[in-house]
Design an enzyme around this catalytic site. Structure first.
Site, PDB file in Angstrom:
ATOM      1  N   TYR A 126       0.845  -1.210   0.000  1.00 22.40           N
ATOM      2  CA  TYR A 126       0.000   0.000   0.000  1.00 22.40           C
ATOM      3  C   TYR A 126       0.877   1.256   0.000  1.00 22.40           C
ATOM      4  O   TYR A 126       1.126   1.839   1.056  1.00 22.40           O
ATOM      5  CB  TYR A 126      -0.903   0.009   1.228  1.00 22.40           C
ATOM      6  CG  TYR A 126      -1.912  -1.121   1.275  1.00 22.40           C
ATOM      7  CD1 TYR A 126      -2.862  -1.274   0.272  1.00 22.40           C
ATOM      8  CD2 TYR A 126      -1.920  -2.028   2.326  1.00 22.40           C
ATOM      9  CE1 TYR A 126      -3.790  -2.305   0.312  1.00 22.40           C
ATOM     10  CE2 TYR A 126      -2.845  -3.060   2.382  1.00 22.40           C
ATOM     11  CZ  TYR A 126      -3.778  -3.191   1.371  1.00 22.40           C
ATOM     12  OH  TYR A 126      -4.689  -4.208   1.414  1.00 22.40           O
ATOM     13  N   GLU A 138      -0.710  -7.029   9.406  1.00 20.21           N
ATOM     14  CA  GLU A 138      -1.915  -6.342   8.937  1.00 20.21           C
ATOM     15  C   GLU A 138      -3.148  -6.931   9.632  1.00 20.21           C
ATOM     16  O   GLU A 138      -4.027  -6.209  10.087  1.00 20.21           O
ATOM     17  CB  GLU A 138      -2.022  -6.511   7.416  1.00 20.21           C
ATOM     18  CG  GLU A 138      -3.169  -5.737   6.783  1.00 20.21           C
ATOM     19  CD  GLU A 138      -3.209  -5.891   5.264  1.00 20.21           C
ATOM     20  OE1 GLU A 138      -2.372  -6.643   4.704  1.00 20.21           O
ATOM     21  OE2 GLU A 138      -4.077  -5.255   4.635  1.00 20.21           O
ATOM     22  N   TYR A 148       1.179  -0.863  -7.081  1.00 20.41           N
ATOM     23  CA  TYR A 148      -0.198  -1.042  -6.610  1.00 20.41           C
ATOM     24  C   TYR A 148      -1.151  -1.019  -7.795  1.00 20.41           C
ATOM     25  O   TYR A 148      -0.996  -0.225  -8.719  1.00 20.41           O
ATOM     26  CB  TYR A 148      -0.578   0.085  -5.640  1.00 20.41           C
ATOM     27  CG  TYR A 148      -2.018  -0.016  -5.164  1.00 20.41           C
ATOM     28  CD1 TYR A 148      -2.366  -0.885  -4.139  1.00 20.41           C
ATOM     29  CD2 TYR A 148      -3.030   0.725  -5.776  1.00 20.41           C
ATOM     30  CE1 TYR A 148      -3.686  -1.010  -3.724  1.00 20.41           C
ATOM     31  CE2 TYR A 148      -4.348   0.607  -5.371  1.00 20.41           C
ATOM     32  CZ  TYR A 148      -4.675  -0.264  -4.346  1.00 20.41           C
ATOM     33  OH  TYR A 148      -5.977  -0.393  -3.937  1.00 20.41           O
ATOM     34  N   ASP A 153     -13.117  -5.305   2.597  1.00 23.64           N
ATOM     35  CA  ASP A 153     -13.253  -5.561   1.161  1.00 23.64           C
ATOM     36  C   ASP A 153     -13.991  -6.850   0.770  1.00 23.64           C
ATOM     37  O   ASP A 153     -14.871  -6.829  -0.067  1.00 23.64           O
ATOM     38  CB  ASP A 153     -11.865  -5.623   0.502  1.00 23.64           C
ATOM     39  CG  ASP A 153     -11.059  -4.352   0.688  1.00 23.64           C
ATOM     40  OD1 ASP A 153     -11.502  -3.440   1.400  1.00 23.64           O
ATOM     41  OD2 ASP A 153      -9.961  -4.280   0.112  1.00 23.64           O
ATOM     42  N   ARG A 160      -5.827 -13.153   0.543  1.00 24.91           N
ATOM     43  CA  ARG A 160      -6.361 -11.961  -0.127  1.00 24.91           C
ATOM     44  C   ARG A 160      -7.699 -12.279  -0.799  1.00 24.91           C
ATOM     45  O   ARG A 160      -8.066 -13.437  -0.944  1.00 24.91           O
ATOM     46  CB  ARG A 160      -5.356 -11.485  -1.209  1.00 24.91           C
ATOM     47  CG  ARG A 160      -4.023 -10.986  -0.686  1.00 24.91           C
ATOM     48  CD  ARG A 160      -4.081  -9.596  -0.111  1.00 24.91           C
ATOM     49  NE  ARG A 160      -4.677  -8.623  -1.007  1.00 24.91           N
ATOM     50  CZ  ARG A 160      -4.986  -7.358  -0.646  1.00 24.91           C
ATOM     51  NH1 ARG A 160      -4.743  -6.932   0.581  1.00 24.91           N
ATOM     52  NH2 ARG A 160      -5.537  -6.518  -1.501  1.00 24.91           N
ATOM     53  N   TRP A 203      -4.143   6.136   2.495  1.00 21.89           N
ATOM     54  CA  TRP A 203      -5.514   5.621   2.580  1.00 21.89           C
ATOM     55  C   TRP A 203      -6.267   6.408   3.641  1.00 21.89           C
ATOM     56  O   TRP A 203      -5.677   6.772   4.686  1.00 21.89           O
ATOM     57  CB  TRP A 203      -5.511   4.129   2.928  1.00 21.89           C
ATOM     58  CG  TRP A 203      -5.655   3.241   1.733  1.00 21.89           C
ATOM     59  CD1 TRP A 203      -6.788   2.624   1.310  1.00 21.89           C
ATOM     60  CD2 TRP A 203      -4.651   2.870   0.780  1.00 21.89           C
ATOM     61  NE1 TRP A 203      -6.550   1.901   0.159  1.00 21.89           N
ATOM     62  CE2 TRP A 203      -5.252   2.036  -0.191  1.00 21.89           C
ATOM     63  CE3 TRP A 203      -3.287   3.174   0.646  1.00 21.89           C
ATOM     64  CZ2 TRP A 203      -4.546   1.507  -1.258  1.00 21.89           C
ATOM     65  CZ3 TRP A 203      -2.593   2.639  -0.417  1.00 21.89           C
ATOM     66  CH2 TRP A 203      -3.218   1.818  -1.356  1.00 21.89           C
ATOM     67  N   ASN A 204      -7.545   6.632   3.369  1.00 19.94           N
ATOM     68  CA  ASN A 204      -8.381   7.519   4.162  1.00 19.94           C
ATOM     69  C   ASN A 204      -8.498   7.123   5.639  1.00 19.94           C
ATOM     70  O   ASN A 204      -8.017   7.826   6.525  1.00 19.94           O
ATOM     71  CB  ASN A 204      -9.749   7.552   3.458  1.00 19.94           C
ATOM     72  CG  ASN A 204     -10.757   8.462   4.051  1.00 19.94           C
ATOM     73  OD1 ASN A 204     -10.804   8.642   5.246  1.00 19.94           O
ATOM     74  ND2 ASN A 204     -11.603   9.041   3.217  1.00 19.94           N
ATOM     75  N   TYR A 258      -8.343 -12.447   4.877  1.00 25.04           N
ATOM     76  CA  TYR A 258      -8.603 -11.003   4.907  1.00 25.04           C
ATOM     77  C   TYR A 258      -9.777 -10.665   5.822  1.00 25.04           C
ATOM     78  O   TYR A 258      -9.629 -10.747   7.036  1.00 25.04           O
ATOM     79  CB  TYR A 258      -8.816 -10.560   3.452  1.00 25.04           C
ATOM     80  CG  TYR A 258      -8.376  -9.152   3.112  1.00 25.04           C
ATOM     81  CD1 TYR A 258      -7.215  -8.589   3.628  1.00 25.04           C
ATOM     82  CD2 TYR A 258      -9.125  -8.372   2.218  1.00 25.04           C
ATOM     83  CE1 TYR A 258      -6.826  -7.301   3.264  1.00 25.04           C
ATOM     84  CE2 TYR A 258      -8.723  -7.092   1.839  1.00 25.04           C
ATOM     85  CZ  TYR A 258      -7.578  -6.565   2.365  1.00 25.04           C
ATOM     86  OH  TYR A 258      -7.200  -5.303   1.991  1.00 25.04           O
ATOM     87  N   TRP A 259     -10.957 -10.330   5.293  1.00 28.34           N
ATOM     88  CA  TRP A 259     -12.064  -9.925   6.173  1.00 28.34           C
ATOM     89  C   TRP A 259     -13.104 -11.031   6.339  1.00 28.34           C
ATOM     90  O   TRP A 259     -14.236 -10.767   6.710  1.00 28.34           O
ATOM     91  CB  TRP A 259     -12.720  -8.644   5.634  1.00 28.34           C
ATOM     92  CG  TRP A 259     -11.865  -7.432   5.856  1.00 28.34           C
ATOM     93  CD1 TRP A 259     -10.972  -6.879   4.989  1.00 28.34           C
ATOM     94  CD2 TRP A 259     -11.787  -6.632   7.046  1.00 28.34           C
ATOM     95  NE1 TRP A 259     -10.357  -5.782   5.547  1.00 28.34           N
ATOM     96  CE2 TRP A 259     -10.836  -5.604   6.803  1.00 28.34           C
ATOM     97  CE3 TRP A 259     -12.424  -6.679   8.300  1.00 28.34           C
ATOM     98  CZ2 TRP A 259     -10.513  -4.636   7.761  1.00 28.34           C
ATOM     99  CZ3 TRP A 259     -12.101  -5.702   9.241  1.00 28.34           C
ATOM    100  CH2 TRP A 259     -11.158  -4.703   8.972  1.00 28.34           C
TER     101      TRP A 259
HETATM  102  C1  DGY Z   1      -6.844  -2.877  -1.512  1.00 24.35           C
HETATM  103  O1  DGY Z   1      -6.344  -2.528  -2.581  1.00 24.35           O
HETATM  104  O2  DGY Z   1      -6.634  -3.948  -0.953  1.00 24.35           O
HETATM  105  C2  DGY Z   1      -7.656  -1.916  -0.801  1.00 24.35           C
HETATM  106  O3  DGY Z   1      -8.294  -2.440   0.299  1.00 24.35           O
HETATM  107  C3  DGY Z   1      -8.570  -1.135  -1.667  1.00 24.35           C
HETATM  108  O4  DGY Z   1      -8.635   0.057  -1.017  1.00 24.35           O
END
Ligand code: DGY
Length: 423
Positions: free
Chosen positions: A31, A392, A83, A165, A198, A35-36, A348-349
């Site tokens: 990354y 992460e 990226y 995500d 991922r 990022w926000n 991931y999530w």
């Molecule tokens: C990513 O690229 O994995 C991000 O979560 C998108 O913002």
């Protein structure tokens, strides 16, 4: 034998290492931009050693706010082809390239926390005063564009907006998103992190279809909600917005901005009432609602537990605390209910633990008077770091570190958890 380096020192080293001067990257490689919501939560870690730098982190993000009020989810400060999808795919036409979607609006909460805990009161007042109208414009944009029916809650129109995500929450709604016609692409994330941890290619295809669709609509944010086949009301996302609105209203009252205060109090009152329609007694937590079908999504994810970050009724917060306790993984809080057959401890999530979410849930439970439940999350989070370093995200069963390494917001949250433990 040398004594081990204290966690706080490692955390500060990571924050400094990922600091690019006026913004911080979430981690090297995976990354490489700003990022926000990462940035807003990162500022909470930076305040422990450099308050001025913490304010700058949020100011840099808001310097790239769109004229309509939206704050984009990525600011591409420098070129970096490590990226994907980069600025060429988004093509939003901004002076400094940005993405064209947003992310969980945690800035209002971060501002209040920075302000309340600031040592340099005068500087804090000056800097917060300048940010107040910008955050207020973002909140106004949310309700204007993402709640066209005036229900009091906003929808996300892309899974990336949620920050979660590839959550199981989105699976059914994503089925509606076509993939035909998307430009061929090469993923870069799977070159930095284990592909098994991922999102899948099928999910990426849909993420990209949505980006291309919004790009074809000229990134007119007033049109995108209705034009999106993906519209989901996420209780976690809305809880962050409502908590941020309550915190912004509080700051605005103290800093003599009564109109901002009144407007945000209205958002909170309406939103909290509407949130009750997302409650599931069977799951003991809130659920997402698919705005296109109008139905609740039967998926017990951490999004519905994160609702505790807003001022939900105390009985609901207590029930959420009990639901977390009942999950029974060694480390809390898994991003999806472990009892659900779709749970995946490493992807991931879809199961792993994330410290930022733990922090917001613990904060909300503590505010609801559930100190023991909050302390258990804090303890578990710090144990995870002691045993497995600053990753992460983590496997909630084994604690194995996953995704990127030396991760900025994990480090920031460690500094906050250490402070919470000492309080
Ligand atoms: C990513 O690229 O994995 C991000 O979560 C998108 O913002």
């Amino acid at each position: 034998m040398n004594a081990p380096t204290p966690l706080a020192e490692i955390a500060k080293d990571i924050l400094r290492e990922n600091d690019r001067g006026s913004y911080t990257v979430p981690t090297r490689g995976l990354y490489p931009f700003q990022w926000n919501w990462d940035s807003c939560l990162t500022a909470l870690g930076q305040r422990h050693y450099d308050e001025a730098r913490a304010w700058t982190e949020i100011e840099t993000l808001f310097a790239h706010q769109w004229p309509c009020g939206m704050v984009p989810h990525i600011v591409f400060h420098v070129p970096d082809d490590g990226y994907f999808p980069g600025p060429g795919v988004w093509a939003t036409g901004r002076p400094v390239p940005t993405s064209g979607i947003t992310q969980p609006p945690v800035a209002g909460f971060a501002l209040r926390r920075l302000y309340d805990r600031a040592q340099n009161r005068a500087e804090a007042a000056t800097r917060v005063r300048a940010l107040l109208p910008k955050v207020a414009a973002w909140h106004r944009w949310f309700f204007a564009t993402r709640d066209p029916g005036g229900e009091g809650l906003v929808a996300i129109i892309h899974p990336w907006e949620s920050g979660r995500d590839n959550s199981i929450d989105w699976d059914a709604a994503l089925e509606r998103v076509p993939t035909a016609g998307i430009a061929p692409y090469t993923r870069r994330d799977t070159q930095h992190a284990d592909p098994e941890h991922r999102p899948t290619k099928a999910q990426y295809d849909r993420y990209l279809w949505l980006v291309e669709h919004f790009r074809e609509l000229g990134w007119d944010t007033a049109r995108l909600h209705d034009a999106s086949p993906f519209q989901v009301v996420d209780p976690g996302f809305n809880a962050i917005l409502l908590r941020a609105a309550a915190d912004l209203a509080d700051l605005a009252e103290r800093l003599d901005a009564p109109e901002i205060a009144a407007e945000n109090h209205r958002f909170v009152a309406r939103g909290l009432a509407a949130m009750e329609r997302l409650w599931s007694e069977r799951h003991g937590q809130y659920l997402c609602r698919d705005r296109i079908t109008g139905r609740l999504i039967d998926s017990a994810s951490v999004g519905g537990l994160l609702a505790a970050f807003a001022a939900i009724p105390t009985a609901r917060a207590a029930r959420i605390a009990a639901s977390i306790e009942a999950q029974g993984t060694r480390f809390r809080v898994p991003s999806h209910a472990p009892a659900d057959p779709r749970f995946d401890a490493k992807r991931y999530w879809r199961g792993p633990v994330w410290l930022v979410v733990n922090y917001m849930i613990a904060d909300g439970l503590a505010r609801a008077g559930l100190a023991a439940a909050a302390a258990a999350i804090t303890r578990s989070s710090l144990e995870l770091i002691h045993e497995n370093g600053f990753a992460e995200y983590y496997d909630p069963i084994s604690g194995a570190p996953l995704g990127g390494d030396r991760f900025t917001w994990t480090a920031a949250m460690v500094l906050e958890f250490l402070a919470m433990e000492q309080a």
